[in-house]
Write a protein that holds these residues in place. Sequence first.
Motif, PDB file in Angstrom:
ATOM      1  N   GLY A   1       0.818  -1.208   0.000  1.00 14.11           N
ATOM      2  CA  GLY A   1       0.000   0.000   0.000  1.00 14.11           C
ATOM      3  C   GLY A   1       0.849   1.254   0.000  1.00 14.11           C
ATOM      4  N   ALA A   2       1.865   1.289   0.867  1.00 13.93           N
ATOM      5  CA  ALA A   2       2.688   2.492   0.966  1.00 13.93           C
ATOM      6  C   ALA A   2       3.535   2.669  -0.283  1.00 13.93           C
ATOM      7  CB  ALA A   2       3.574   2.437   2.208  1.00 13.93           C
ATOM      8  N   PHE A   3       4.043   1.563  -0.854  1.00 11.94           N
ATOM      9  CA  PHE A   3       4.853   1.688  -2.066  1.00 11.94           C
ATOM     10  C   PHE A   3       4.008   2.236  -3.218  1.00 11.94           C
ATOM     11  CE2 PHE A   3       6.609   0.100  -6.047  1.00 11.94           C
ATOM     12  CZ  PHE A   3       7.912   0.554  -5.942  1.00 11.94           C
ATOM     13  N   ALA A   4       2.833   1.630  -3.418  1.00 11.15           N
ATOM     14  CA  ALA A   4       1.964   2.098  -4.505  1.00 11.15           C
ATOM     15  C   ALA A   4       1.557   3.546  -4.268  1.00 11.15           C
ATOM     16  CB  ALA A   4       0.731   1.208  -4.605  1.00 11.15           C
ATOM     17  N   SER A   5       1.209   3.855  -3.029  1.00  9.50           N
ATOM     18  CA  SER A   5       0.767   5.206  -2.717  1.00  9.50           C
ATOM     19  C   SER A   5       1.869   6.223  -2.991  1.00  9.50           C
ATOM     20  CB  SER A   5       0.333   5.257  -1.257  1.00  9.50           C
ATOM     21  OG  SER A   5       0.192   6.573  -0.840  1.00  9.50           O
ATOM     22  N   THR A   6       3.108   5.868  -2.644  1.00 13.97           N
ATOM     23  CA  THR A   6       4.221   6.799  -2.861  1.00 13.97           C
ATOM     24  C   THR A   6       4.439   7.043  -4.358  1.00 13.97           C
ATOM     25  OG1 THR A   6       5.240   5.902  -0.880  1.00 13.97           O
ATOM     26  CG2 THR A   6       6.638   7.241  -2.288  1.00 13.97           C
ATOM     27  N   LEU A   7       4.403   5.958  -5.139  1.00 14.48           N
ATOM     28  CA  LEU A   7       4.620   6.113  -6.576  1.00 14.48           C
ATOM     29  C   LEU A   7       3.505   6.955  -7.201  1.00 14.48           C
ATOM     30  CD1 LEU A   7       6.538   5.226  -8.830  1.00 14.48           C
ATOM     31  CD2 LEU A   7       4.958   3.340  -9.307  1.00 14.48           C
ATOM     32  N   ILE A   8       2.258   6.645  -6.836  1.00 16.65           N
ATOM     33  CA  ILE A   8       1.112   7.377  -7.387  1.00 16.65           C
ATOM     34  C   ILE A   8       1.197   8.854  -6.986  1.00 16.65           C
ATOM     35  CG2 ILE A   8      -1.394   7.620  -7.167  1.00 16.65           C
ATOM     36  CD1 ILE A   8      -1.444   4.500  -6.911  1.00 16.65           C
ATOM     37  N   SER A   9       1.559   9.101  -5.710  1.00 21.24           N
ATOM     38  CA  SER A   9       1.673  10.486  -5.242  1.00 21.24           C
ATOM     39  C   SER A   9       2.807  11.205  -5.949  1.00 21.24           C
ATOM     40  CB  SER A   9       1.924  10.522  -3.737  1.00 21.24           C
ATOM     41  OG  SER A   9       0.882   9.898  -3.046  1.00 21.24           O
ATOM     42  N   ALA A  10       3.932  10.501  -6.177  1.00 17.58           N
ATOM     43  CA  ALA A  10       5.075  11.128  -6.837  1.00 17.58           C
ATOM     44  C   ALA A  10       4.700  11.554  -8.254  1.00 17.58           C
ATOM     45  CB  ALA A  10       6.260  10.163  -6.863  1.00 17.58           C
ATOM     46  N   MET A  11       4.009  10.664  -8.976  1.00 14.51           N
ATOM     47  CA  MET A  11       3.605  10.987 -10.345  1.00 14.51           C
ATOM     48  C   MET A  11       2.674  12.199 -10.349  1.00 14.51           C
ATOM     49  SD  MET A  11       3.007   7.119 -11.729  1.00 14.51           S
ATOM     50  CE  MET A  11       1.737   7.615 -12.865  1.00 14.51           C
ATOM     51  N   ALA A  12       1.674  12.160  -9.465  1.00 12.26           N
ATOM     52  CA  ALA A  12       0.691  13.248  -9.426  1.00 12.26           C
ATOM     53  C   ALA A  12       1.356  14.553  -8.983  1.00 12.26           C
ATOM     54  CB  ALA A  12      -0.452  12.882  -8.482  1.00 12.26           C
ATOM     55  N   GLY A  13       2.203  14.467  -7.952  1.00 12.36           N
ATOM     56  CA  GLY A  13       2.866  15.668  -7.458  1.00 12.36           C
ATOM     57  C   GLY A  13       3.782  16.265  -8.507  1.00 12.36           C
ATOM     58  N   PHE A  14       4.480  15.402  -9.245  1.00 16.80           N
ATOM     59  CA  PHE A  14       5.381  15.857 -10.313  1.00 16.80           C
ATOM     60  C   PHE A  14       4.584  16.593 -11.391  1.00 16.80           C
ATOM     61  CE2 PHE A  14       7.520  14.831 -14.404  1.00 16.80           C
ATOM     62  CZ  PHE A  14       8.706  15.526 -14.187  1.00 16.80           C
ATOM     63  N   ALA A  15       3.454  16.003 -11.802  1.00 15.72           N
ATOM     64  CA  ALA A  15       2.640  16.637 -12.839  1.00 15.72           C
ATOM     65  C   ALA A  15       2.130  17.998 -12.357  1.00 15.72           C
ATOM     66  CB  ALA A  15       1.471  15.731 -13.222  1.00 15.72           C
ATOM     67  N   LEU A  16       1.685  18.058 -11.101  1.00 18.32           N
ATOM     68  CA  LEU A  16       1.119  19.313 -10.573  1.00 18.32           C
ATOM     69  C   LEU A  16       2.192  20.385 -10.414  1.00 18.32           C
ATOM     70  CD1 LEU A  16      -1.380  17.909  -7.919  1.00 18.32           C
ATOM     71  CD2 LEU A  16      -1.967  19.124 -10.018  1.00 18.32           C
ATOM     72  N   ALA A  17       3.425  19.975 -10.162  1.00 16.92           N
ATOM     73  CA  ALA A  17       4.475  20.970  -9.924  1.00 16.92           C
ATOM     74  C   ALA A  17       5.135  21.424 -11.211  1.00 16.92           C
ATOM     75  CB  ALA A  17       5.521  20.389  -8.967  1.00 16.92           C
ATOM     76  N   LYS A  18       5.251  20.547 -12.187  1.00 12.38           N
ATOM     77  CA  LYS A  18       6.129  20.835 -13.322  1.00 12.38           C
ATOM     78  C   LYS A  18       5.436  20.997 -14.662  1.00 12.38           C
ATOM     79  CE  LYS A  18       9.797  21.108 -10.988  1.00 12.38           C
ATOM     80  NZ  LYS A  18      10.408  22.443 -10.866  1.00 12.38           N
ATOM     81  N   TYR A  19       4.132  20.869 -14.716  1.00 13.43           N
ATOM     82  CA  TYR A  19       3.427  21.042 -15.990  1.00 13.43           C
ATOM     83  C   TYR A  19       2.359  22.121 -15.827  1.00 13.43           C
ATOM     84  CZ  TYR A  19       5.366  16.623 -17.770  1.00 13.43           C
ATOM     85  OH  TYR A  19       6.191  15.633 -18.196  1.00 13.43           O
ATOM     86  N   THR A  20       2.029  22.749 -16.945  1.00 13.25           N
ATOM     87  CA  THR A  20       0.888  23.662 -16.961  1.00 13.25           C
ATOM     88  C   THR A  20      -0.161  23.031 -17.850  1.00 13.25           C
ATOM     89  OG1 THR A  20       2.524  25.398 -16.969  1.00 13.25           O
ATOM     90  CG2 THR A  20       0.235  26.068 -17.249  1.00 13.25           C
ATOM     91  N   PHE A  21      -1.362  22.895 -17.379  1.00 14.09           N
ATOM     92  CA  PHE A  21      -2.390  22.266 -18.198  1.00 14.09           C
ATOM     93  C   PHE A  21      -3.755  22.714 -17.686  1.00 14.09           C
ATOM     94  CE2 PHE A  21      -0.994  19.520 -14.790  1.00 14.09           C
ATOM     95  CZ  PHE A  21      -2.177  19.106 -14.186  1.00 14.09           C
ATOM     96  N   PRO A  22      -4.758  22.663 -18.541  1.00 11.23           N
ATOM     97  CA  PRO A  22      -6.096  23.086 -18.105  1.00 11.23           C
ATOM     98  C   PRO A  22      -6.603  22.177 -16.981  1.00 11.23           C
ATOM     99  CG  PRO A  22      -6.016  22.775 -20.503  1.00 11.23           C
ATOM    100  CD  PRO A  22      -4.728  22.255 -19.958  1.00 11.23           C
ATOM    101  N   GLY A  23      -7.229  22.768 -15.986  1.00  9.32           N
ATOM    102  CA  GLY A  23      -7.799  21.988 -14.891  1.00  9.32           C
ATOM    103  C   GLY A  23      -6.838  21.757 -13.750  1.00  9.32           C
TER     104      GLY A  23
END
Lengths: 295, 324
Positions: free
Chosen positions: A97-119
């Motif tokens: 659970g923690a491994f999957a959660s960390t990977l999923i959070s890392a991907m989402a956090g990376f997208a939110l921090a480093k990309y500009t996109f609608p929404g």
Amino acid sequence: MSLVTATVPAPVEATRRPRRQRHSAAATVLLLLGAAYCLLPVLWVLVASSKSAAELFSTFTFAPSTHLWDNVVQLSGYRDGLFWRWMGNTALYAGVGAFASTLISAMAGFALAKYTFPGKNLIFNLILAGVLVPGVILAIPQYLLLAKVEMTNTYWAVLLPSMISPYGIYLCRIFAAAAVPGEILESARVDGAGDWRTFGQVALPMMRTGLVTVFLFQFVAIWNNFMLPYIMLGDDRLYPITVGLNGLLNQGASQPAMYTSVVTGALLSIVPLVLLFLSLQRYWQVDLAAGAVKA
Amino acid sequence: MTLLSPTPRSTVGASPAALAARATPRSRRVGVPYTFLAPALILFTLFLAAPIGYAAYLSLRRVRVTGLGLGAKSRVEQWAGLSNYARSLSDPEFLPSVWRVAAYGMIVVPTMLGVALLMALLLDAGRSRVGGFARISIFLPYAVPAVVASLLWGFLYLPRVSPITDLLAAMSIPAPEMLSSSWVLWAVANIAVWGGTGFNMIVLYTALRAIPTEIKEAARIDGASDIAVAWRIKIPILLPSLVMTFVFSLIATLQVFAEPMTLRPLSNTISTTWTPLMKVYRDAFTRNDIYSAAATSVVLAVATFVLSYGFLKLVGRRAFNQED
């Protein structure tokens, strides 16, 4: 401006050393009182798990005895080693659970921090709202929904809800913003690396320290969780240790001999996490209020 | 700082064919952030948004039994308006459980944060050789699940086990029966304080360590005492961290469940509706009244959100930093 400051204690200590440090007896006494309060139940369980069933309620609270091994054997014999299965289940729930959660959070956090996109702002605000909604209050509606698709009473019923952590995503967004410079991503792109390769081979390693903290947070949260598995699971072979021990304690009400097993189980169940804590101490440097301090 | 920077200038004069060739990877790139977000968004929808929506829907439904109540067709679900809410809020056991948790929160949150702050300040002042030992010891309970913590304390509360009973008996003071109805709230509160202080202490201590040493040194050279430095410099700088620990403690307090559920076998003073969440559990699983349970869940979720969000607004701080 990072949520989890990776402080390096060594140099600070070094600069402090030369200055004359007056020791305060009051500070020492207060700190020791705090430590004693926190250690008391842990010391008790260490002592109590060495007592036989007869001694548990009769001898002095902190008088150790010699039955620790007998108690461990008795507990291990309970329904063909069900206790150890609970330990294994807990490790599985918390680890996967923690491994999957960390990977999923890392991907989402990376997208939110480093990309500009609608929404982007809408998504981020939704996730922030998610931080303020306590997970435990969701457990019963989650159960009702999973019951609809007949997924309750399976490993998935506990694993899947544990994989989403709005707070983990929030933390990862801060890490990605602070630890991964845009220029490096740009140059990786110029070198022809795709977005996924840039993420996996450039961004992830740079976020490593923060990701360990997110992993530990989630690992402890799942390991300690009681209500979600308590509601989701009916088959006691799927139980994590928290639900299992709760069941054992309930049996103790009718067969007091079970109490020694409960106490021994309590001791064994906290050993892995205590070891994990002591070995990974330096990752527990959490500053909840991001940007509060200009570091 | 965006990966979606405008197309490099070199392509401006490119042939239409070359532009068309670029179109595919570029349009795929537009989708990239959504692909990164997809697993999180799917899980968020399935396990956060959908349960809230489903609970809200169920809270407005009820089962109507027709005829003799026999056969599958005789139980029909229908709209119930707000009757589940009326029933849930007017349940004679609901309000007492809310007040009990409110009293519990008023004991736990200030005590826990007060002790955590004191310990963090003592550690940061560096006036003692036992700092490292104390820090680890006080943080240790965070590694103990609430169920196990309740179990350990539960045994220690039993007069036959409790060392405190022995101690007080030696001084011929009658020891309080921790699991009796007049003390049980304190008994549960103590478990929460024990389990939560260490984590909050580490959070505050980390924030204290981030204060530049020069500021503390300058104050000390000016002759300020440790207490003055703590009160005038450190605590004001800590305020944002204190606000966040307060909000997280508040959320944790409102969902107290594992501690009383574990103490129940050791004490007959904890009813099945001792806290609001326990009442939700009883309604859903003992009484099979999922509609009323859903209504109470919605009330609790909204109340938690309003309280924590309202508090953040009240102290004039935006909920979390949105800029980085």
